[in-house]
Motif scaffolding. Structure first.
Motif, mmCIF file in Angstrom:
data_model
loop_
_atom_site.group_PDB
_atom_site.id
_atom_site.type_symbol
_atom_site.label_atom_id
_atom_site.label_comp_id
_atom_site.label_asym_id
_atom_site.label_seq_id
_atom_site.Cartn_x
_atom_site.Cartn_y
_atom_site.Cartn_z
ATOM 1 N N TRP B 90 -12.685 28.509 -6.299
ATOM 2 C CA TRP B 90 -12.851 28.082 -7.694
ATOM 3 C C TRP B 90 -13.346 29.243 -8.541
ATOM 4 O O TRP B 90 -14.154 30.043 -8.088
ATOM 5 C CB TRP B 90 -13.895 26.963 -7.781
ATOM 6 C CG TRP B 90 -13.428 25.630 -7.332
ATOM 7 C CD1 TRP B 90 -12.291 25.336 -6.649
ATOM 8 C CD2 TRP B 90 -14.130 24.378 -7.528
ATOM 9 N NE1 TRP B 90 -12.233 23.989 -6.396
ATOM 10 C CE2 TRP B 90 -13.343 23.371 -6.932
ATOM 11 C CE3 TRP B 90 -15.328 24.029 -8.136
ATOM 12 C CZ2 TRP B 90 -13.718 22.032 -6.938
ATOM 13 C CZ3 TRP B 90 -15.705 22.696 -8.145
ATOM 14 C CH2 TRP B 90 -14.907 21.709 -7.556
ATOM 15 N N ARG B 91 -12.887 29.268 -9.801
ATOM 16 C CA ARG B 91 -13.454 30.234 -10.739
ATOM 17 C C ARG B 91 -14.861 29.778 -11.091
ATOM 18 O O ARG B 91 -15.184 28.595 -11.025
ATOM 19 C CB ARG B 91 -12.590 30.322 -12.004
ATOM 20 C CG ARG B 91 -11.256 30.986 -11.748
ATOM 21 C CD ARG B 91 -10.439 31.095 -13.017
ATOM 22 N NE ARG B 91 -9.068 31.466 -12.706
ATOM 23 C CZ ARG B 91 -8.655 32.725 -12.527
ATOM 24 N NH1 ARG B 91 -9.503 33.717 -12.666
ATOM 25 N NH2 ARG B 91 -7.398 32.989 -12.229
ATOM 26 N N LYS B 93 -16.418 29.266 -13.835
ATOM 27 C CA LYS B 93 -16.581 28.219 -14.859
ATOM 28 C C LYS B 93 -16.393 26.831 -14.248
ATOM 29 O O LYS B 93 -17.048 25.873 -14.679
ATOM 30 C CB LYS B 93 -15.600 28.441 -16.017
ATOM 31 C CG LYS B 93 -14.152 28.385 -15.616
ATOM 32 C CD LYS B 93 -13.212 28.440 -16.806
ATOM 33 C CE LYS B 93 -11.799 28.269 -16.297
ATOM 34 N NZ LYS B 93 -10.777 28.885 -17.105
ATOM 35 N N ASP B 94 -15.539 26.715 -13.235
ATOM 36 C CA ASP B 94 -15.322 25.407 -12.610
ATOM 37 C C ASP B 94 -16.513 25.000 -11.745
ATOM 38 O O ASP B 94 -16.925 23.835 -11.746
ATOM 39 C CB ASP B 94 -14.038 25.423 -11.776
ATOM 40 C CG ASP B 94 -12.819 25.717 -12.640
ATOM 41 O OD1 ASP B 94 -12.800 25.241 -13.792
ATOM 42 O OD2 ASP B 94 -11.919 26.437 -12.187
ATOM 43 N N TRP B 116 -17.817 36.629 -16.961
ATOM 44 C CA TRP B 116 -17.990 36.212 -15.556
ATOM 45 C C TRP B 116 -17.313 34.873 -15.279
ATOM 46 O O TRP B 116 -17.021 34.548 -14.132
ATOM 47 C CB TRP B 116 -19.475 36.079 -15.197
ATOM 48 C CG TRP B 116 -20.253 37.359 -15.276
ATOM 49 C CD1 TRP B 116 -19.724 38.626 -15.388
ATOM 50 C CD2 TRP B 116 -21.676 37.520 -15.255
ATOM 51 N NE1 TRP B 116 -20.739 39.542 -15.442
ATOM 52 C CE2 TRP B 116 -21.939 38.903 -15.365
ATOM 53 C CE3 TRP B 116 -22.745 36.632 -15.150
ATOM 54 C CZ2 TRP B 116 -23.238 39.417 -15.377
ATOM 55 C CZ3 TRP B 116 -24.033 37.132 -15.151
ATOM 56 C CH2 TRP B 116 -24.284 38.515 -15.265
ATOM 57 N N GLU B 118 -14.370 33.638 -15.715
ATOM 58 C CA GLU B 118 -13.023 33.619 -15.142
ATOM 59 C C GLU B 118 -12.985 34.209 -13.739
ATOM 60 O O GLU B 118 -11.960 34.199 -13.086
ATOM 61 C CB GLU B 118 -12.054 34.408 -16.043
ATOM 62 C CG GLU B 118 -11.857 33.809 -17.431
ATOM 63 C CD GLU B 118 -11.188 32.438 -17.366
ATOM 64 O OE1 GLU B 118 -10.318 32.236 -16.500
ATOM 65 O OE2 GLU B 118 -11.575 31.563 -18.177
ATOM 66 N N ARG B 119 -14.115 34.756 -13.281
ATOM 67 C CA ARG B 119 -14.095 35.437 -11.985
ATOM 68 C C ARG B 119 -14.296 34.456 -10.831
ATOM 69 O O ARG B 119 -14.732 33.333 -11.015
ATOM 70 C CB ARG B 119 -15.199 36.484 -11.926
ATOM 71 C CG ARG B 119 -14.994 37.595 -12.924
ATOM 72 C CD ARG B 119 -15.836 38.769 -12.511
ATOM 73 N NE ARG B 119 -16.004 39.697 -13.615
ATOM 74 C CZ ARG B 119 -16.913 40.656 -13.621
ATOM 75 N NH1 ARG B 119 -17.728 40.804 -12.589
ATOM 76 N NH2 ARG B 119 -17.025 41.479 -14.638
ATOM 77 N N TYR B 120 -14.001 34.962 -9.615
ATOM 78 C CA TYR B 120 -14.271 34.207 -8.402
ATOM 79 C C TYR B 120 -15.617 34.681 -7.835
ATOM 80 O O TYR B 120 -16.040 35.801 -8.117
ATOM 81 C CB TYR B 120 -13.155 34.443 -7.382
ATOM 82 C CG TYR B 120 -11.843 33.825 -7.814
ATOM 83 C CD1 TYR B 120 -11.631 32.462 -7.657
ATOM 84 C CD2 TYR B 120 -10.852 34.594 -8.411
ATOM 85 C CE1 TYR B 120 -10.452 31.883 -8.076
ATOM 86 C CE2 TYR B 120 -9.661 34.013 -8.838
ATOM 87 C CZ TYR B 120 -9.463 32.658 -8.666
ATOM 88 O OH TYR B 120 -8.306 32.076 -9.082
#
Lengths: 263, 203
Positions: B90-91, B93-94, B116, B118-120
């Motif tokens: 998941w990214r 934000k999720d 940050w 959008e990152r994994y």
């Protein structure tokens, strides 16, 4: 001649973005350190400043997409990913940071025995001796990593590296987090004893206070650069003799000092 | 109003108690430190309080009600290893917004940057990830926070700034706080009282 010399080391990663778009990130820009025989160098600095990457670069265990610049010399000889193989686990011992390096499907006593020299009975005896030395019970050896606490796993990892009689350099990457005071002292004393026998030690840590008990010099990293390299004795009371602003801040923000008021 | 633990006991194998007869009360807005040798059950106790696992004996009472197994847990646990608590696929934000959408001001208090999101997890450092797990635990309905060796992996400056951010919110919302740490200096600076879990071991 220093035992280990790292000059202007840089590490970049070649990565893919969306589709075929490529980009390069450079977490380590310019690191330089030096360790002599019997010397303990503490490496401290911000999380993500490249401390572990330095250790991995020396040991030649960076991922395949890493691009390494600068030079690493062991006893005057340049080493790279290929030539390190003859030193790794022999002249140069490594204690990795993550407890994920233990094999989850193997009893810990057997993992420690893998690297030990000698015939089976000698290896068993040596492993039991090492466990005793680091305050682990004999019965702990029959446990799997998931059954151990964080601090116990650390000590098991530590014993896996105490191997070869011809070790000349030990690189310990954060061997102490999550360890209680008395076990911490065991680990520190062990590193000190190792150094007193003429072995060079690189101790990567966040625990500056503990590191100062045994270290001769301290290297401070920030954003992939060496920003300070000073004798351990410079760290005193209020940090007056620390000229570098970042080093002073690091010292003052310790919970033993000003802590949150330093921020 | 308090988080109360009565005669709590836990064992993995029958009659081989990790700890027994543990009774603690953390009042709303109170701060208690827990320390003890590694392997004495600190994290296990934390997991019971946050109802990840059930005790073998005893009970946990949250604000006068017995701990419930479903729905939102008012006792939230912040783990030592944030990388083990995030879904790697998941990214950020999720992971962050799974249970609620935090306000911008909360993100700013912990210095979480937009880029940050959008990152994994693998693309952030331990200190950066830990900020996400703290904000995630600070759900509006959270009443008690357990910080289990929350900052041991972090450098001193990051450690101090994370504690500063958390304590401001704990104070503002009058949350109860349990600090699990080996660093007595941290417990001394933050907590009103402390207990050594070893006193309850091998009972």
């Amino acid at each position: 001649m220093p035992l280990l010399q790292v000059n202007n080391l840089s590490v970049s990663f070649d990565q893919y973005g969306r589709g075929l778009e490529r980009f390069v990130t450079t977490p380590i820009r310019s690191l330089s350190i030096e360790i002599g025989k019997g010397e303990i160098l503490a490496v401290v600095g911000a999380s993500g400043s490249g401390k572990s990457l330095l250790a991995h670069a020396i040991m030649g265990i960076l991922p395949a997409n890493a691009i390494v610049g600068g030079e690493i010399k062991f006893k005057g000889n340049l080493i790279d990913e290929r030539s390190i193989k003859k030193y790794r686990g022999k002249q140069i011992a490594f204690i990795p940071q993550s407890v994920n390096y233990l094999d989850p499907s193997m009893k810990v006593k057997n993992q420690v025995r893998i690297g030990l020299p000698g015939i089976k009975s000698e290896r068993i005896e040596k492993q039991e001796h090492l466990f005793e030395k680091f305050g682990l019970k004999k019965s702990d050896g029959d446990l799997y990593p998931f059954e151990l606490s964080g601090g116990m796993m650390r000590r098991v990892l530590f014993t896996t590296s105490m191997i070869s009689p011809d070790t000349e350099l030990v690189i310990a990457d954060e061997p102490t987090p999550g360890i209680h005071r008395s076990a911490l002292d065991l680990v520190l004393n062990q590193l000190k004893t190792i150094a007193d026998s003429g072995i060079g030690v690189m101790l990567i840590t966040h625990d500056i206070i503990s590191a100062l008990k045994i270290a001769d010099r301290v290297s401070v990293f920030k954003d992939g650069c060496t920003v300070d390299d000073i004798p351990a004795s410079f760290f005193s009371a209020d940090g007056e003799s620390l000229e570098n602003e970042y080093t002073r801040m690091l010292w003052k923000s310790l919970p033993e000092h000003s802590f949150m008021e330093a921020i | 109003m308090s988080l109360k633990v009565n005669n709590l006991g836990f064992c993995y194998r029958p009659e081989s108690w990790v700890f027994r007869n543990v009774s603690i009360e953390v009042p709303k807005g109170g701060r208690i430190g827990i320390y003890g040798n590694s392997g004495c059950g600190k994290t296990t106790l934390a997991k019971i309080l946050a109802s990840f696992i059930s005790p073998k004996e005893g009970e946990v009472v949250v604000d006068g009600e017995n701990q419930k197994r479903e729905g939102f847990q008012p006792v939230q646990l912040i783990f030592q290893h944030p990388e083990k608590t995030m879904n790697p696929l998941w990214r950020m934000k999720d992971s962050l917004c799974e249970s609620y959408v935090p306000e911008k001001s909360l993100l700013d208090a912990f210095g979480i940057r937009d880029e940050w999101m959008e990152r994994y997890p693998i693309e952030l450092s331990g200190g950066e990830l830990q900020r996400f797990s703290i904000v995630r635990a600070l759900h509006p309905e959270t009443k008690y926070i357990i910080a289990d060796e929350m900052t041991t992996m972090l450098d001193a400056i990051t450690q101090a700034s994370i504690w500063k951010g958390l304590l401001e919110i704990v104070k503002e919302r009058n949350l109860g706080l349990i600090v699990i740490s080996h660093e007595m200096a941290i417990i001394d600076k933050i907590c009103d009282s402390c207990l050594n879990l070893e006193d309850y071991c091998h009972a």
